[in-house]
Design an enzyme around this catalytic site. Structure first.
Site, PDB file in Angstrom:
ATOM      1  N   GLY A 256       0.722  -1.259   0.000  1.00  0.00           N
ATOM      2  CA  GLY A 256       0.000   0.000   0.000  1.00  0.00           C
ATOM      3  C   GLY A 256       0.749   1.307   0.000  1.00  0.00           C
ATOM      4  O   GLY A 256       0.117   2.353  -0.182  1.00  0.00           O
ATOM      5  N   PRO A 299       4.354  -5.173  -0.942  1.00  0.00           N
ATOM      6  CA  PRO A 299       4.374  -4.001  -1.819  1.00  0.00           C
ATOM      7  C   PRO A 299       4.271  -4.401  -3.290  1.00  0.00           C
ATOM      8  O   PRO A 299       4.880  -5.377  -3.719  1.00  0.00           O
ATOM      9  CB  PRO A 299       5.753  -3.389  -1.531  1.00  0.00           C
ATOM     10  CG  PRO A 299       6.599  -4.547  -1.106  1.00  0.00           C
ATOM     11  CD  PRO A 299       5.677  -5.481  -0.379  1.00  0.00           C
ATOM     12  N   ARG A 338      -6.026   4.128 -15.825  1.00  0.00           N
ATOM     13  CA  ARG A 338      -6.070   4.637 -14.452  1.00  0.00           C
ATOM     14  C   ARG A 338      -6.694   6.025 -14.325  1.00  0.00           C
ATOM     15  O   ARG A 338      -7.327   6.327 -13.323  1.00  0.00           O
ATOM     16  CB  ARG A 338      -4.687   4.572 -13.792  1.00  0.00           C
ATOM     17  CG  ARG A 338      -4.191   3.128 -13.648  1.00  0.00           C
ATOM     18  CD  ARG A 338      -2.976   2.988 -12.747  1.00  0.00           C
ATOM     19  NE  ARG A 338      -3.272   3.316 -11.374  1.00  0.00           N
ATOM     20  CZ  ARG A 338      -2.956   4.445 -10.768  1.00  0.00           C
ATOM     21  NH1 ARG A 338      -2.312   5.382 -11.449  1.00  0.00           N
ATOM     22  NH2 ARG A 338      -3.276   4.667  -9.520  1.00  0.00           N
ATOM     23  N   TYR A 342      -9.833   6.063 -12.009  1.00  0.00           N
ATOM     24  CA  TYR A 342      -9.651   6.682 -10.695  1.00  0.00           C
ATOM     25  C   TYR A 342      -9.354   8.174 -10.745  1.00  0.00           C
ATOM     26  O   TYR A 342      -9.121   8.794  -9.703  1.00  0.00           O
ATOM     27  CB  TYR A 342      -8.470   6.037  -9.942  1.00  0.00           C
ATOM     28  CG  TYR A 342      -8.347   4.549 -10.056  1.00  0.00           C
ATOM     29  CD1 TYR A 342      -9.320   3.689  -9.541  1.00  0.00           C
ATOM     30  CD2 TYR A 342      -7.234   3.975 -10.667  1.00  0.00           C
ATOM     31  CE1 TYR A 342      -9.183   2.316  -9.640  1.00  0.00           C
ATOM     32  CE2 TYR A 342      -7.091   2.596 -10.768  1.00  0.00           C
ATOM     33  CZ  TYR A 342      -8.074   1.771 -10.253  1.00  0.00           C
ATOM     34  OH  TYR A 342      -7.938   0.421 -10.354  1.00  0.00           O
ATOM     35  N   CYS A 369     -12.620   4.539 -29.057  1.00  0.00           N
ATOM     36  CA  CYS A 369     -13.825   5.213 -29.514  1.00  0.00           C
ATOM     37  C   CYS A 369     -14.739   5.573 -28.357  1.00  0.00           C
ATOM     38  O   CYS A 369     -15.863   5.062 -28.248  1.00  0.00           O
ATOM     39  CB  CYS A 369     -14.538   4.333 -30.519  1.00  0.00           C
ATOM     40  SG  CYS A 369     -13.593   4.270 -32.026  1.00  0.00           S
ATOM     41  N   GLU A 370     -14.245   6.379 -27.461  1.00  0.00           N
ATOM     42  CA  GLU A 370     -15.125   6.983 -26.466  1.00  0.00           C
ATOM     43  C   GLU A 370     -14.427   8.186 -25.856  1.00  0.00           C
ATOM     44  O   GLU A 370     -13.198   8.222 -25.738  1.00  0.00           O
ATOM     45  CB  GLU A 370     -15.550   5.980 -25.387  1.00  0.00           C
ATOM     46  CG  GLU A 370     -14.469   5.452 -24.498  1.00  0.00           C
ATOM     47  CD  GLU A 370     -15.052   4.545 -23.430  1.00  0.00           C
ATOM     48  OE1 GLU A 370     -15.423   3.423 -23.773  1.00  0.00           O
ATOM     49  OE2 GLU A 370     -15.154   4.982 -22.264  1.00  0.00           O
ATOM     50  N   TYR A 399       0.233  -1.323 -12.354  1.00  0.00           N
ATOM     51  CA  TYR A 399      -1.187  -1.301 -12.722  1.00  0.00           C
ATOM     52  C   TYR A 399      -1.449  -0.637 -14.079  1.00  0.00           C
ATOM     53  O   TYR A 399      -2.484  -0.001 -14.267  1.00  0.00           O
ATOM     54  CB  TYR A 399      -2.021  -0.631 -11.617  1.00  0.00           C
ATOM     55  CG  TYR A 399      -1.823  -1.281 -10.258  1.00  0.00           C
ATOM     56  CD1 TYR A 399      -2.302  -2.575 -10.020  1.00  0.00           C
ATOM     57  CD2 TYR A 399      -1.145  -0.646  -9.225  1.00  0.00           C
ATOM     58  CE1 TYR A 399      -2.106  -3.187  -8.789  1.00  0.00           C
ATOM     59  CE2 TYR A 399      -0.945  -1.256  -7.990  1.00  0.00           C
ATOM     60  CZ  TYR A 399      -1.443  -2.524  -7.778  1.00  0.00           C
ATOM     61  OH  TYR A 399      -1.255  -3.134  -6.575  1.00  0.00           O
TER      62      TYR A 399
END
Ligand code: LLP
Length: 440
Positions: A256, A299, A338, A342, A369-370, A399
């Site tokens: 974390g 980690p 990401r 987020y 396409c968005e 990630y």
């Protein structure tokens, strides 16, 4: 809005510039883009090893013998990553047969693999036992019973940790908070469910309960989150000892620690954090008259995030007069979801125009396409940014590769590792044939 013109002083020591070009791990990013094509994930192997050693050395110095760092492979899982962290002496946190298979086929020592997840199917459990996974981190009663049944069938005693929810809010974004009482993960102390859960686990003849696990959240900067976890978990251990006469050998505190994506993010000094954690651990153990358990940590991000960079090529620059400017590149939310998920921040550079002032704001967008396909809004780039330029997005080691999707049937970029001035392909670029391989 101003951008640091000296990236080497901004985020991480593996960034600098030469002749107007951004360099990563001492290598010219434009040359790398030319050699390997874009979009391209770069990974700095030396930085990964450096980050592993920060943890490993601090553990060896401050924590009881037998304590271990597990790399959370969800942050970036491919065979070469497993080999590198294995060589550095770390264990591995896995969450799926896919991650187990990756570790196994990379030759990772399976006894150092800890298998997490809140829904392991019977097939997953059998697969993991076949693979010789060292430890299961049990998320709840149903899994506990399924594990007992499978271990009994094989006539073995399976090492397990029990995942406990400590009731701690990590003060990070909701999608990655897991320590709070109403989490989908683990069994809660606060509701009184954790105690009988432990009792039930201890009564299973084919399960060897090595200790407890908790994980509070990810991208956490909150000052003393691990110390709080230790205090809550040691108090829990005291209660469990009084009730069941059981003492755990291992206490796994999860992962974390936050990393710096932008200059305003604080910097976490890992060795100092671990020293503080150790101090709290020894003090609380003494106060509660308990032996000090071996500590595990998991980690992910802080091992790989700053070892990563993504390179793209600009396809178009569009100005909507009086509104905004867009820079569109040849990747997008498929290789880095990401921001879309987020609202995560990133530091971005026009890699070939490092001498030019970056003083015009562009939305850096992908080719999907968005409209939500935004890599980063309001990025300061030089005014002359144009088709063919190479854009670098920093700190994409965690990630990004692992969360890449095949949306719009875009092909996944390769991973190129940089090591001591050399480069090599760790994961190949996906081809059209790979993409359609399973279609009938
Ligand atoms: N251990 C457990 C049980 C976890 O659930 C996680 C992360 C870790 C360790 C590693 O945490 P780290 O050191 O990497 O923060 N996709 C999100 C992150 C999800 C994290 C999930 N669990 C993102 O892109 O920010």
């Amino acid at each position: 809005m101003t951008l640091p013109l000296h990236p080497e002083t901004a985020l991480c020591s593996n960034l600098d510039r030469k002749d107007g070009h951004l360099r990563f791990a001492g290598q010219d990013t434009l040359k790398l883009a030319q050699t390997y094509g874009t979009p391209l994930y770069l990974m700095d192997e030396d930085r990964i090893r450096h980050n592993c050693r920060l943890y490993r050395d601090a553990f060896a110095e401050c924590l009881p013998q037998g304590s271990m760092v597990l790399y959370a492979s969800k942050a970036a899982a491919f065979r070469q990553m497993c080999r590198i962290v294995g060589e550095e002496g770390l264990g591995l946190d896995v969450v799926s047969p896919g991650e187990i298979y990756t570790a196994q086929t990379a030759g990772f020592p399976m006894e150092k693999v800890y298998y997490h997840g809140n829904n392991k199917t019977d097939e997953d459990i059998a697969f993991a036992m076949d693979a010789g996974v060292g430890c299961f981190v049990v998320d709840g009663v149903e899994e506990l019973l399924a594990l007992e049944a499978e271990a009994a069938r094989r006539d073995l005693r399976q090492k397990v940790l029990l995942r406990i929810t400590p009731g701690i809010d990590p003060h990070t974004y909701a999608a990655v908070s897991t320590g709070q009482v109403d989490s989908k993960f683990g069994v809660s102390i606060e509701t009184g469910q954790a105690e009988p859960f432990v009792g039930l686990a201890l009564a299973q003849p084919h399960l060897d309960v090595a200790g407890f696990h908790c994980h509070v959240g990810s991208q956490v900067f909150w000052e003393d989150v691990f110390e709080r976890s230790v205090i809550v978990m040691m108090a829990f251990i005291r209660t469990i000892h009084d009730r069941w006469g059981y003492l755990p050998e291992e206490l796994d505190l999860g992962g974390g620690y936050g990393v710096r994506y932008v200059e305003s993010d604080p910097e976490i000094h890992i060795p100092r954090k671990i020293a503080n954690l150790a101090e709290t651990l020894y003090a609380i153990s003494k106060r509660l008259d308990l032996p000090v358990p071996k500590i595990l940590m998991e980690p992910g991000r802080s091992i790989v995030a700053d070892a990563g960079m993504t390179l793209y090529t600009v396809g178009s620059v569009k100005e909507i007069t009086g509104y905004k400017r867009y820079v569109s590149v040849d990747g997008g939310m498929t290789d880095n979801p990401r921001y879309a998920l987020y609202g995560s921040q990133y530091t971005c550079f026009n890699a070939g125009r490092m001498e030019e002032p970056a003083d015009v704001a562009f939305d850096l967008v992908g080719r999907c396409c968005e409209s939500g396909d935004v890599i980063q809004p309001e990025v300061p780039f030089p005014a002359a940014t144009k088709r063919g330029d190479v854009i670098a997005v920093c700190t994409t080691g965690a990630y990004n590769f692992s969360m890449a999707s095949a949306y719009n049937r875009l092909l996944r970029p390769p991973v190129v590792m940089l090591r001591g001035g050399d480069a090599y392909v760790a994961v190949e670029r996906e081809t059209l044939q790979d993409m359609a391989r399973l279609d009938r």
